[in-house]
Design an enzyme around this catalytic site. Sequence first.
Site, PDB file in Angstrom:
ATOM      1  N   ASN A  14       0.830  -1.213   0.000  1.00  0.00           N
ATOM      2  CA  ASN A  14       0.000   0.000   0.000  1.00  0.00           C
ATOM      3  C   ASN A  14       0.861   1.258   0.000  1.00  0.00           C
ATOM      4  OD1 ASN A  14      -3.055  -0.458   0.143  1.00  0.00           O
ATOM      5  ND2 ASN A  14      -2.242  -2.026   1.519  1.00  0.00           N
ATOM      6  N   VAL A  93      -2.128  -1.067  17.751  1.00  0.00           N
ATOM      7  CA  VAL A  93      -3.283  -0.318  18.246  1.00  0.00           C
ATOM      8  C   VAL A  93      -2.775   1.050  18.685  1.00  0.00           C
ATOM      9  CG1 VAL A  93      -5.122  -0.248  19.980  1.00  0.00           C
ATOM     10  CG2 VAL A  93      -4.441  -2.432  18.973  1.00  0.00           C
ATOM     11  N   ASN A 108      -6.870   5.018   7.769  1.00  0.00           N
ATOM     12  CA  ASN A 108      -6.446   3.617   7.797  1.00  0.00           C
ATOM     13  C   ASN A 108      -7.062   2.891   6.610  1.00  0.00           C
ATOM     14  OD1 ASN A 108      -5.436   1.111   9.001  1.00  0.00           O
ATOM     15  ND2 ASN A 108      -7.569   0.672   9.535  1.00  0.00           N
ATOM     16  N   HIS A 110      -8.437  -0.774   5.541  1.00  0.00           N
ATOM     17  CA  HIS A 110      -8.828  -2.056   6.139  1.00  0.00           C
ATOM     18  C   HIS A 110      -9.320  -2.984   5.028  1.00  0.00           C
ATOM     19  CE1 HIS A 110     -10.063  -4.830   9.232  1.00  0.00           C
ATOM     20  NE2 HIS A 110     -11.163  -5.028   8.527  1.00  0.00           N
ATOM     21  N   GLY A 149     -11.936   4.207  18.623  1.00  0.00           N
ATOM     22  CA  GLY A 149     -12.307   2.786  18.538  1.00  0.00           C
ATOM     23  C   GLY A 149     -11.430   2.035  17.537  1.00  0.00           C
ATOM     24  N   ASP A 151     -11.399   0.437  13.959  1.00  0.00           N
ATOM     25  CA  ASP A 151     -12.078   0.433  12.647  1.00  0.00           C
ATOM     26  C   ASP A 151     -13.467   1.085  12.718  1.00  0.00           C
ATOM     27  OD1 ASP A 151      -9.882  -1.002  11.630  1.00  0.00           O
ATOM     28  OD2 ASP A 151     -10.808  -2.926  12.117  1.00  0.00           O
TER      29      ASP A 151
HETATM   30  C1  GAR Z   1      -3.219  -4.777   3.878  1.00  0.00           C
HETATM   31  O1  GAR Z   1      -4.046  -5.773   3.339  1.00  0.00           O
HETATM   32  C2  GAR Z   1      -4.026  -3.870   4.805  1.00  0.00           C
HETATM   33  O2  GAR Z   1      -5.327  -3.666   4.373  1.00  0.00           O
HETATM   34  C3  GAR Z   1      -4.000  -4.691   6.068  1.00  0.00           C
HETATM   35  O3  GAR Z   1      -2.673  -5.175   6.153  1.00  0.00           O
HETATM   36  C4  GAR Z   1      -2.183  -5.372   4.823  1.00  0.00           C
HETATM   37  C5  GAR Z   1      -0.832  -4.693   4.692  1.00  0.00           C
HETATM   38  O4  GAR Z   1      -0.236  -4.972   3.450  1.00  0.00           O
HETATM   39  N1  GAR Z   1      -4.375  -3.894   7.206  1.00  0.00           N
HETATM   40  C6  GAR Z   1      -5.134  -4.356   8.200  1.00  0.00           C
HETATM   41  O5  GAR Z   1      -5.522  -5.501   8.259  1.00  0.00           O
HETATM   42  C7  GAR Z   1      -5.471  -3.318   9.268  1.00  0.00           C
HETATM   43  N2  GAR Z   1      -6.525  -3.789  10.114  1.00  0.00           N
HETATM   44  P1  GAR Z   1       0.958  -4.084   2.879  1.00  0.00           P
HETATM   45  O6  GAR Z   1       2.013  -3.984   3.971  1.00  0.00           O
HETATM   46  O7  GAR Z   1       1.451  -4.862   1.689  1.00  0.00           O
HETATM   47  O8  GAR Z   1       0.407  -2.746   2.513  1.00  0.00           O
END
Ligand code: GAR
Length: 208
Positions: A14, A93, A108, A110, A149, A151
């Site tokens: 990301n 967190v 964020n 998700h 909170g 998410d």
């Molecule tokens: C992504 O899928 C992101 O949406 C998730 O972690 C991954 C990170 O991938 N985030 C969560 O689950 C947050 N609750 P990346 O390091 O390749 O971007």
Amino acid sequence: MLNIAVCVSGGGTNLQAIIDAIDAGKITNAKISAVISNNRDAYALTRAKNHGIESCCVSPKDFASRDKFNAALLEKLNYYHPDLIVLAGFLVVLPESLVNAYQGKIINIHPSLIPSFCGKGYYGLKVHEAALSRGVKVTGATVHFVDEGTDSGPIILQKAVCIEPDDTPEILQRRVMEQAEWVILPQAIDLIANNKVSIVDGRTVIAQ
Ligand code: GAR
């Protein structure tokens, strides 16, 4: 120019999508001034270095208590004076002190359509495992503001992704990233950088 700090924990795909979107002019009026990881081995840190972006690690392992780690993380972020903090796969967190200091300035990504498969314990592959075991036919991703909170903050953008019969959590994770996360996270940042997102009565309003 929106000054962005990106917080990461892992692979950083990301983060890469944000870097690429800035380079391609799909995100305007924004620059990444820092990438901060809680994990020294995160490949995201290498992506930052490869792109000449300042990066550092603030790991809970280096502090005697969670409070000291929380204070160090806040101090590190403050150092960069970010207008926006992007949690791009940041599996920490956030302490209340940080959320309070940056009200309405933290977003964020998700990997589900909130309010499905979100909240405490839902992160990374676990989200996709839960979606597959529930048997939903459509999942997706959500970009939202961060509040106190988990998410639960105002939703900025969402994008749906179809589940296919032979999906594994890994296959689904990749499709959700490709079709949704790497699209809507840069889009949301561009909207914010161009002052098109406001929060009214706990919901976001996007200017056309
Ligand atoms: C992504 O899928 C992101 O949406 C998730 O972690 C991954 C990170 O991938 N985030 C969560 O689950 C947050 N609750 P990346 O390091 O390749 O971007």
